[in-house]
Design an enzyme around this catalytic site. Structure first.
Site, PDB file in Angstrom:
ATOM      1  N   ASP A 139       0.851  -1.174   0.000  1.00 10.57           N
ATOM      2  CA  ASP A 139       0.000   0.000   0.000  1.00 10.57           C
ATOM      3  C   ASP A 139       0.898   1.239   0.000  1.00 10.57           C
ATOM      4  OD1 ASP A 139      -2.290   1.660   0.465  1.00 10.57           O
ATOM      5  OD2 ASP A 139      -1.768   1.678   2.590  1.00 10.57           O
ATOM      6  N   ASP A 145      -0.396   5.020   0.917  1.00  7.62           N
ATOM      7  CA  ASP A 145      -0.703   5.986   1.972  1.00  7.62           C
ATOM      8  C   ASP A 145      -0.583   5.345   3.354  1.00  7.62           C
ATOM      9  OD1 ASP A 145      -1.302   7.411  -0.269  1.00  7.62           O
ATOM     10  OD2 ASP A 145      -3.345   7.946   0.319  1.00  7.62           O
ATOM     11  N   ARG A 172     -14.963  12.013  -1.100  1.00  8.45           N
ATOM     12  CA  ARG A 172     -13.782  12.840  -0.830  1.00  8.45           C
ATOM     13  C   ARG A 172     -13.298  13.538  -2.092  1.00  8.45           C
ATOM     14  NH1 ARG A 172      -9.926   8.594   1.863  1.00  8.45           N
ATOM     15  NH2 ARG A 172     -11.201   7.180   0.616  1.00  8.45           N
ATOM     16  N   GLY A 179      -5.171   3.226  -3.082  1.00  4.90           N
ATOM     17  CA  GLY A 179      -6.465   3.872  -3.231  1.00  4.90           C
ATOM     18  C   GLY A 179      -6.299   5.354  -3.494  1.00  4.90           C
ATOM     19  N   LYS A 199      -7.580  -4.062  -4.867  1.00  4.69           N
ATOM     20  CA  LYS A 199      -6.179  -4.275  -4.478  1.00  4.69           C
ATOM     21  C   LYS A 199      -5.802  -5.747  -4.581  1.00  4.69           C
ATOM     22  CE  LYS A 199      -5.176  -0.271  -1.607  1.00  4.69           C
ATOM     23  NZ  LYS A 199      -4.551   0.197  -0.348  1.00  4.69           N
ATOM     24  N   ASP A 210      -1.984  -1.068   5.740  1.00  5.88           N
ATOM     25  CA  ASP A 210      -2.390  -0.608   7.072  1.00  5.88           C
ATOM     26  C   ASP A 210      -3.887  -0.492   7.263  1.00  5.88           C
ATOM     27  OD1 ASP A 210      -3.040   2.781   7.180  1.00  5.88           O
ATOM     28  OD2 ASP A 210      -2.433   1.817   5.316  1.00  5.88           O
ATOM     29  N   ASN A 253      -9.070  -1.472   3.678  1.00  7.14           N
ATOM     30  CA  ASN A 253      -9.132  -1.752   2.246  1.00  7.14           C
ATOM     31  C   ASN A 253      -7.934  -2.575   1.755  1.00  7.14           C
ATOM     32  OD1 ASN A 253      -7.402   0.488   2.639  1.00  7.14           O
ATOM     33  ND2 ASN A 253      -7.641   1.097   0.503  1.00  7.14           N
TER      34      ASN A 253
END
Length: 422
Positions: free
Chosen positions: A203, A205, A248, A292, A336, A359, A362
């Site tokens: 991942d 972020d 968002r 994401g 993912k 983390d 998702n």
């Protein structure tokens, strides 16, 4: 013309020798380490024609412990073993070492069925934690066959080889204890496959980088707080990711797309991220990111780090402005996992030889699909579901879960002139 004689049959290969029923001697010396001790001991033993069955040596804080399992002196003369003992003790005294020689029968006992590698990360690693974890292993009828240190910084990492208990049961026994002792633990099945992890997918972020990219964009749009609230709920698994992403991104409508360059400059790598990636690349691993977040940033990361694969969402731009929409297939929780499988197929790597790191909620499908799923500073729901969890702020500690030592990393860095990034 004379016919050639038939070729001789090759001699059968000798069967490997076993020492199960033979007398053996365990020779142990210990004391202050200095060059030449190992050579000196085996030169002394060599004068008696012994065969070497096993050797183990360890140096801790300048103190050496050297063990040699050998056969009795050749020839079997009645006084030969006594001469060997006195000669070894005399040599040890000259070297200011202590020596111990124990008679016995056979080699090491065969390892019991059910073998696992247990990696413990502590920051710090306390004696209380080690006592609690090893007690759990003993109570579950496991045996600790070997312990050695993988790293002394940025965390203390030790690895135990444990036999006598199935890996899944051992993991369930140790995970709760590790949480109580505030250490991280990874339990993986022993075997060649452990060293065969050839694709790492992570991942972005709050894993590869310290930031949430959409929040960096939102700060320039003046809606950072609103976006952060939705992001936190989505990562905790309280909201559908795709729905939260659209909500968002809609807040970014009208923002000048030129702000992308500023956002790229604001991105902060997680400590140890560069060390992790360059070490994996030296070892021949392929490395991928799946996010994401947005290709406007991940494309730049691929270029910076020389990554093999990447997948992310793309912010739609019209007339130099973000429209508040994303284009193409949304990379969500299920997405993912799909990308992990696609990357593995492209890399020609079976899924059981993949590692996934993430983390958030998702990331769960991806972590479960990989051969080894690592929850990195993750939300509780992710820590509970992943194979293992790392809760220290250094991404390169994942290397220890693969059996790679800090010394090996440092040696490679020294050759290439690289420095740790933490």
């Amino acid at each position: 013309m004379n016919a050639l004689p038939p070729a001789a049959e090759p001699a059968p290969a000798p069967l490997p020798r076993t020492f199960d029923d033979e007398r053996t001697l365990l020779v142990k010396v210990f004391g202050k380490d200095r060059p030449g001790i190992t050579t000196g001991l085996f030169a002394t033993l060599g004068d008696f024609g012994v065969e070497v069955i096993d050797i183990e040596q360890m140096v801790t804080r300048g103190r050496i412990t050297l063990c040699a399992l050998v056969t009795p002196p050749a020839g079997g003369a009645p006084d030969a073993e006594g001469a060997l003992r006195s000669t070894v003790h005399r040599w040890a005294e000259e070297q200011r070492l202590q020596a111990e020689i124990i008679s016995g029968t056979g080699d090491n006992r065969p390892r019991r069925e059910g073998r696992s590698h247990v990696t413990v990360l502590g920051h710090p690693l306390t004696a209380t934690a080690v006592s609690a974890l090893t007690a759990r292993i003993t109570e579950a009828d496991g045996n600790i066959d070997r312990v050695f240190r993988l790293a002394k910084y940025p965390v203390v990492a030790v690895e135990m080889t444990v036999s006598g208990i199935a890996t899944e049961r051992l993991r369930s026994e140790l995970v709760a204890e590790a949480t109580a002792q505030r250490v991280d633990i990874a339990v993986v099945e022993a075997g060649l496959h452990r060293r065969a992890k050839r694709l790492v997918v992570m991942d972005v972020d709050s894993t590869l980088i310290q930031d949430e990219v959409i929040e960096l964009f939102a700060a320039h749009a003046g809606c950072e707080e609103k976006v952060a609230e939705v992001t936190a709920a989505a990562m905790a698994g309280e909201l559908d990711f795709a729905e939260s992403l659209r909500a968002r991104v809609a807040l970014l409508a009208g923002l000048d797309a030129a702000v992308t360059e500023k956002v790229r400059a604001e991105v902060r790598f997680t400590p140890g991220a560069r060390t992790l990636i360059r070490t994996l690349q030296r070892l021949g691993f392929q490395v991928a990111i799946v996010s994401g977040g947005f290709t406007q940033v991940t494309d730049h990361l691929v270029e910076q780090l020389g990554l093999d694969f990447a997948a992310a969402n793309t912010l739609e731009v019209v007339d130099g402005k973000f429209t508040g929409r994303v284009t193409g297939e949304i990379v969500d929780r299920a997405g993912k996992a799909r990308w992990l499988r696609r990357f593995a197929e492209q890399a020609k790597v079976p899924l059981e030889q993949t590692v996934a790191i993430g983390d958030g909620a998702n990331d769960l499908d991806m972590l479960n699909a990989a051969g080894l799923g690592v929850a990195f500073n993750a939300k509780p729901v992710v820590r509970e579901a992943a194979d293992t969890a790392v809760n220290v702020p250094f991404l390169d500690t994942v290397l220890y879960l693969l059996g790679i030592t800090r010394e090996e990393v440092e040696a490679a860095d020294a050759v290439d002139g690289d420095r740790p990034d933490h």
